[in-house]
Design a protein around this motif. Structure first.
Motif, PDB file in Angstrom:
ATOM      1  N   GLN A  17      75.346  74.992 -43.773  1.00  0.00           N
ATOM      2  CA  GLN A  17      75.982  74.601 -42.439  1.00  0.00           C
ATOM      3  C   GLN A  17      75.265  75.175 -41.302  1.00  0.00           C
ATOM      4  O   GLN A  17      75.264  74.530 -40.222  1.00  0.00           O
ATOM      5  CB  GLN A  17      77.375  75.227 -42.588  1.00  0.00           C
ATOM      6  N   VAL A  18      74.586  76.337 -41.431  1.00  0.00           N
ATOM      7  CA  VAL A  18      73.843  76.912 -40.375  1.00  0.00           C
ATOM      8  C   VAL A  18      72.802  76.043 -39.783  1.00  0.00           C
ATOM      9  O   VAL A  18      72.572  75.656 -38.690  1.00  0.00           O
ATOM     10  CB  VAL A  18      73.160  78.560 -40.743  1.00  0.00           C
ATOM     11  N   LEU A  19      71.899  75.385 -40.875  1.00  0.00           N
ATOM     12  CA  LEU A  19      70.812  74.769 -40.706  1.00  0.00           C
ATOM     13  C   LEU A  19      71.131  73.214 -40.126  1.00  0.00           C
ATOM     14  O   LEU A  19      70.637  72.824 -39.227  1.00  0.00           O
ATOM     15  CB  LEU A  19      70.061  74.450 -42.036  1.00  0.00           C
ATOM     16  N   GLN A  20      72.378  72.484 -40.478  1.00  0.00           N
ATOM     17  CA  GLN A  20      72.964  71.813 -39.868  1.00  0.00           C
ATOM     18  C   GLN A  20      73.208  71.727 -38.468  1.00  0.00           C
ATOM     19  O   GLN A  20      72.934  70.884 -37.512  1.00  0.00           O
ATOM     20  CB  GLN A  20      74.178  71.106 -40.813  1.00  0.00           C
ATOM     21  N   GLN A  21      73.819  72.816 -38.123  1.00  0.00           N
ATOM     22  CA  GLN A  21      74.266  73.042 -36.930  1.00  0.00           C
ATOM     23  C   GLN A  21      72.960  73.301 -36.028  1.00  0.00           C
ATOM     24  O   GLN A  21      73.076  72.838 -34.768  1.00  0.00           O
ATOM     25  CB  GLN A  21      75.137  74.369 -36.766  1.00  0.00           C
ATOM     26  N   LEU A  22      72.113  73.995 -36.364  1.00  0.00           N
ATOM     27  CA  LEU A  22      70.737  74.289 -35.627  1.00  0.00           C
ATOM     28  C   LEU A  22      70.076  72.803 -35.385  1.00  0.00           C
ATOM     29  O   LEU A  22      69.788  72.794 -34.436  1.00  0.00           O
ATOM     30  CB  LEU A  22      69.746  75.031 -36.619  1.00  0.00           C
ATOM     31  N   ILE A  23      70.182  71.992 -36.398  1.00  0.00           N
ATOM     32  CA  ILE A  23      69.619  70.636 -35.926  1.00  0.00           C
ATOM     33  C   ILE A  23      70.101  69.941 -34.866  1.00  0.00           C
ATOM     34  O   ILE A  23      69.497  69.439 -33.942  1.00  0.00           O
ATOM     35  CB  ILE A  23      69.414  69.732 -37.429  1.00  0.00           C
ATOM     36  N   SER A  24      71.635  69.949 -34.988  1.00  0.00           N
ATOM     37  CA  SER A  24      72.403  69.393 -33.965  1.00  0.00           C
ATOM     38  C   SER A  24      72.022  70.187 -32.612  1.00  0.00           C
ATOM     39  O   SER A  24      71.711  69.415 -31.449  1.00  0.00           O
ATOM     40  CB  SER A  24      73.840  69.540 -34.209  1.00  0.00           C
ATOM     41  N   ALA A  75      68.562  78.255 -31.796  1.00  0.00           N
ATOM     42  CA  ALA A  75      68.022  77.010 -31.446  1.00  0.00           C
ATOM     43  C   ALA A  75      67.037  76.868 -30.429  1.00  0.00           C
ATOM     44  O   ALA A  75      66.007  76.292 -30.726  1.00  0.00           O
ATOM     45  CB  ALA A  75      68.904  76.052 -31.221  1.00  0.00           C
ATOM     46  N   VAL A  76      67.341  77.666 -29.231  1.00  0.00           N
ATOM     47  CA  VAL A  76      66.514  77.420 -28.207  1.00  0.00           C
ATOM     48  C   VAL A  76      64.951  78.291 -28.544  1.00  0.00           C
ATOM     49  O   VAL A  76      63.698  77.883 -28.397  1.00  0.00           O
ATOM     50  CB  VAL A  76      67.063  78.200 -27.024  1.00  0.00           C
ATOM     51  N   VAL A  77      65.179  79.341 -29.334  1.00  0.00           N
ATOM     52  CA  VAL A  77      64.035  80.044 -29.620  1.00  0.00           C
ATOM     53  C   VAL A  77      63.117  79.297 -30.546  1.00  0.00           C
ATOM     54  O   VAL A  77      61.979  79.253 -30.368  1.00  0.00           O
ATOM     55  CB  VAL A  77      64.586  81.326 -30.233  1.00  0.00           C
ATOM     56  N   LEU A  78      63.591  78.527 -31.611  1.00  0.00           N
ATOM     57  CA  LEU A  78      63.030  77.876 -32.446  1.00  0.00           C
ATOM     58  C   LEU A  78      62.400  76.713 -31.851  1.00  0.00           C
ATOM     59  O   LEU A  78      61.121  76.340 -32.135  1.00  0.00           O
ATOM     60  CB  LEU A  78      64.028  77.332 -33.486  1.00  0.00           C
ATOM     61  N   ALA A  79      63.253  75.984 -30.854  1.00  0.00           N
ATOM     62  CA  ALA A  79      62.554  74.781 -30.161  1.00  0.00           C
ATOM     63  C   ALA A  79      61.461  74.881 -29.330  1.00  0.00           C
ATOM     64  O   ALA A  79      60.500  74.208 -29.056  1.00  0.00           O
ATOM     65  CB  ALA A  79      63.652  74.108 -29.520  1.00  0.00           C
ATOM     66  N   TYR A  80      61.598  76.208 -28.796  1.00  0.00           N
ATOM     67  CA  TYR A  80      60.324  76.712 -27.754  1.00  0.00           C
ATOM     68  C   TYR A  80      59.352  77.425 -28.341  1.00  0.00           C
ATOM     69  O   TYR A  80      58.281  77.853 -27.536  1.00  0.00           O
ATOM     70  CB  TYR A  80      60.855  77.351 -26.457  1.00  0.00           C
ATOM     71  N   ALA A  81      59.448  77.452 -29.763  1.00  0.00           N
ATOM     72  CA  ALA A  81      58.283  78.266 -30.263  1.00  0.00           C
ATOM     73  C   ALA A  81      57.221  77.354 -30.375  1.00  0.00           C
ATOM     74  O   ALA A  81      57.353  76.199 -30.562  1.00  0.00           O
ATOM     75  CB  ALA A  81      58.820  78.816 -31.614  1.00  0.00           C
ATOM     76  N   GLN A  82      55.929  78.029 -30.753  1.00  0.00           N
ATOM     77  CA  GLN A  82      54.679  77.214 -30.894  1.00  0.00           C
ATOM     78  C   GLN A  82      54.512  77.060 -32.395  1.00  0.00           C
ATOM     79  O   GLN A  82      53.939  75.950 -33.018  1.00  0.00           O
ATOM     80  CB  GLN A  82      53.660  77.770 -30.317  1.00  0.00           C
ATOM     81  N   LYS A  83      54.650  78.291 -33.151  1.00  0.00           N
ATOM     82  CA  LYS A  83      54.646  78.278 -34.619  1.00  0.00           C
ATOM     83  C   LYS A  83      55.726  79.008 -35.220  1.00  0.00           C
ATOM     84  O   LYS A  83      56.281  80.093 -34.799  1.00  0.00           O
ATOM     85  CB  LYS A  83      53.170  79.121 -34.893  1.00  0.00           C
ATOM     86  N   VAL A  84      56.425  78.257 -36.372  1.00  0.00           N
ATOM     87  CA  VAL A  84      57.576  78.933 -37.113  1.00  0.00           C
ATOM     88  C   VAL A  84      57.311  78.988 -38.383  1.00  0.00           C
ATOM     89  O   VAL A  84      56.483  78.138 -39.280  1.00  0.00           O
ATOM     90  CB  VAL A  84      58.534  77.847 -36.938  1.00  0.00           C
ATOM     91  N   MET A  85      57.614  80.246 -38.975  1.00  0.00           N
ATOM     92  CA  MET A  85      57.273  80.306 -40.519  1.00  0.00           C
ATOM     93  C   MET A  85      58.664  80.350 -41.206  1.00  0.00           C
ATOM     94  O   MET A  85      59.417  81.120 -40.910  1.00  0.00           O
ATOM     95  CB  MET A  85      56.459  81.470 -40.849  1.00  0.00           C
ATOM     96  N   HIS A 125      64.500  70.645 -44.821  1.00  0.00           N
ATOM     97  CA  HIS A 125      63.240  69.815 -44.441  1.00  0.00           C
ATOM     98  C   HIS A 125      63.517  69.032 -42.948  1.00  0.00           C
ATOM     99  O   HIS A 125      62.644  68.659 -42.321  1.00  0.00           O
ATOM    100  CB  HIS A 125      62.967  68.750 -45.727  1.00  0.00           C
ATOM    101  N   GLU A 126      64.842  68.692 -42.974  1.00  0.00           N
ATOM    102  CA  GLU A 126      65.371  67.933 -41.527  1.00  0.00           C
ATOM    103  C   GLU A 126      65.086  68.930 -40.621  1.00  0.00           C
ATOM    104  O   GLU A 126      64.574  68.465 -39.582  1.00  0.00           O
ATOM    105  CB  GLU A 126      67.053  67.683 -41.760  1.00  0.00           C
ATOM    106  N   LEU A 127      65.300  70.413 -40.536  1.00  0.00           N
ATOM    107  CA  LEU A 127      65.052  71.272 -39.534  1.00  0.00           C
ATOM    108  C   LEU A 127      63.431  71.038 -39.163  1.00  0.00           C
ATOM    109  O   LEU A 127      63.185  71.140 -38.030  1.00  0.00           O
ATOM    110  CB  LEU A 127      65.570  72.502 -39.764  1.00  0.00           C
TER     111      LEU A 127
END
Length: 465
Positions: A453-460, A300-310, A327-329
């Motif tokens: 489940q992983v995506l929902q937890q990542l969103i949280s 979650a930290v890596v994704l949140a602080y990235a500039q560009k995610v694919m 889509h929510e993520l």
């Protein structure tokens, strides 16, 4: 007068097919295009029922006709409403197979009907083409349906390709013999006709049985084109313009899509036609070393602080029905100022366009979906790639391992990104049954668990970053 009106109705139906097919090329207009084409088909069916005349007589068995329409309509609606996205490829195969069966039945019925009168060589040729192509499409589609839902396993034997070609050659020879001896159909001609039918069904089974792994989208597309061509034969037989147009559109679109799928799989169309692809090579697991796991909070930290995610979606995303969570993520990351795009491989999933349909259901913007060439150009400047259930389409072995079953297949080159996070349930090999070299590379981290489940937890977790 009724003939002129019916001709106009057929013309309108043909135009709606063309317009609908054009609108299907973009997700924003696909739903409307489907409705327009369905409206044209409804108009053509009703016009045929009430206005068609032959030798001064119109159809009269309305009870049987509308009972059949009602039963088929109810089954179709219920199947479409209840089908899950994971089962969509097998439903496409099933419905495509029924179309091939209809074309073959039309040929069989018309052969019996016309054999009582004078049959021209052109009529007999059209009947035989509809019979052979329709029967191959039906039998092949039923095998594909069984393989996709796990009821039928891949099966091949030594020399099967030769057997396939012998069966095909005997079928064609019998058909040519029947055409050549068309001097008034006798009993032995009827026997020969049904021998052709049996051989076509057998070839359809043998043609699809050895195919497995990532090749399944190709065979589905090819069988779809077969059904279209068989339907076009029925249009020639009945001199029905709307049936002919619809069949030609399906056949040509399926053929073009097959060629594109072959290009994406690095397969030749010749190999597809003789059934010599798919299960020819068995995937062999090899010692790769150690893989690196990553925790939900770190991801979650890596994704949140990235500039560009694919994001790279695959069949695992469909299995978990995680498209809405995905889509929510995407929306959560964009609120953090992260640019999010999707990389779509042409044969990701179990049917052509599987991932596009999946993401469109979750209202993901079409502009965010990058085709393979666009994605590969953007990946070197991408901070994080999140692979969700994709396996073979991101396997670097396709580029550097000549012994790999997928060697030479164009892939999404996710290893060129700065970091790769792969979500899988386990380290089990993918649909092609081979190990993925990507999982053991230094820049790759594994995030295990059900995609939804992983995506929902990542969103949280991202909300708290």
């Amino acid at each position: 007068m009724s003939f002129s009106v019916l001709s106009i109705i057929y013309l309108l139906g043909s135009v709606t097919f063309i317009i609908g097919l054009k609108m299907l090329s973009h997700p924003a207009t696909a739903r409307k295009g489907n409705l327009i084409a369905a409206g044209g088909m409804t108009l053509a069916i009703l016009g045929t029922i009430f206005l068609y005349e032959h030798n001064g007589e119109r159809l009269h068995n309305y009870g049987w006709i509308f009972t059949g329409l009602l039963i088929g309509g109810v089954i179709g609606v219920l199947a479409a409403k209840k089908v899950k996205m994971t089962a969509m490829p097998e439903m496409v195969s099933l419905f495509n197979g029924t179309g091939g069966a209809c074309a073959a039945l039309i040929s069989a019925i018309e052969f019996r009907h016309l054999s009582e009168n004078v049959v021209t060589t052109g009529e007999l040729l059209t009947i035989l083409l509809g019979l052979m192509i329709g029967a191959v499409s039906f039998a092949g589609s039923m095998i594909a349906w069984g393989k996709l839902n796990g009821r039928i396993k891949d099966f091949a034997f030594k020399g099967q390709h030769i057997v396939n070609q012998v069966v095909l050659a005997v079928m064609v020879i019998c058909a040519v013999w029947l055409l050549w001896s068309n001097d008034g159909l006798q009993v032995h001609h009827h026997i020969l006709f049904y021998i052709v039918l049996v051989l076509a069904l057998l070839y359809g089974v043998l043609f699809v049985m050895p195919i497995g792994g990532a090749d399944m989208p190709v065979v589905i597309s090819l069988l779809n084109s077969f059904t279209g061509v068989a339907a076009a034969c029925g249009g020639f037989l009945y001199n029905n313009q709307v049936m002919l147009t619809g069949g030609i559109l399906v056949g040509s679109a399926g053929t073009i899509l097959t060629i594109l799928m072959c290009k994406a799989m690095n397969r030749s169309l010749k190999n597809v036609l003789i059934g010599s692809f798919g299960g020819a090579k068995a995937g062999v697991a090899k010692e790769q070393g150690l893989y690196k796991a990553i925790s939900l909070s770190d991801a979650a930290v890596v994704l949140a602080y990235a500039q560009k995610v694919m994001i790279v979606p695959g069949y695992g995303l469909a299995v978990a029905q995680a498209q809405h969570a995905c889509h929510e993520l995407e929306k959560q990351l964009e609120e953090k100022g992260v640019s999010v795009l999707y990389a779509i491989h042409p044969v990701a999933g179990r049917m052509p366009g599987h991932m596009n349909v999946l993401l469109a259901e979750a209202d993901v913007s079409y502009d965010k979906l990058l085709e393979m060439e666009q994605a590969n150009a953007a990946l070197p400047t991408t901070d994080v790639v999140l692979v969700l259930g994709a396996n073979d389409v991101v396997n670097p072995a396709a580029k550097h391992d000549p012994d790999s079953p997928i060697y030479g297949m164009p892939i999404l080159e996710v290893e060129t990104a700065k970091m790769v996070i792969v979500n899988k349930r386990s380290m089990k090999p993918g649909y092609a049954g081979i190990e993925n070299d990507l999982f053991f590379q230094p820049k790759t981290s594994m995030l295990f668990g059900d995609a939804k489940q992983v995506l929902q937890q990542l969103i949280s977790e991202i909300k708290q970053v």
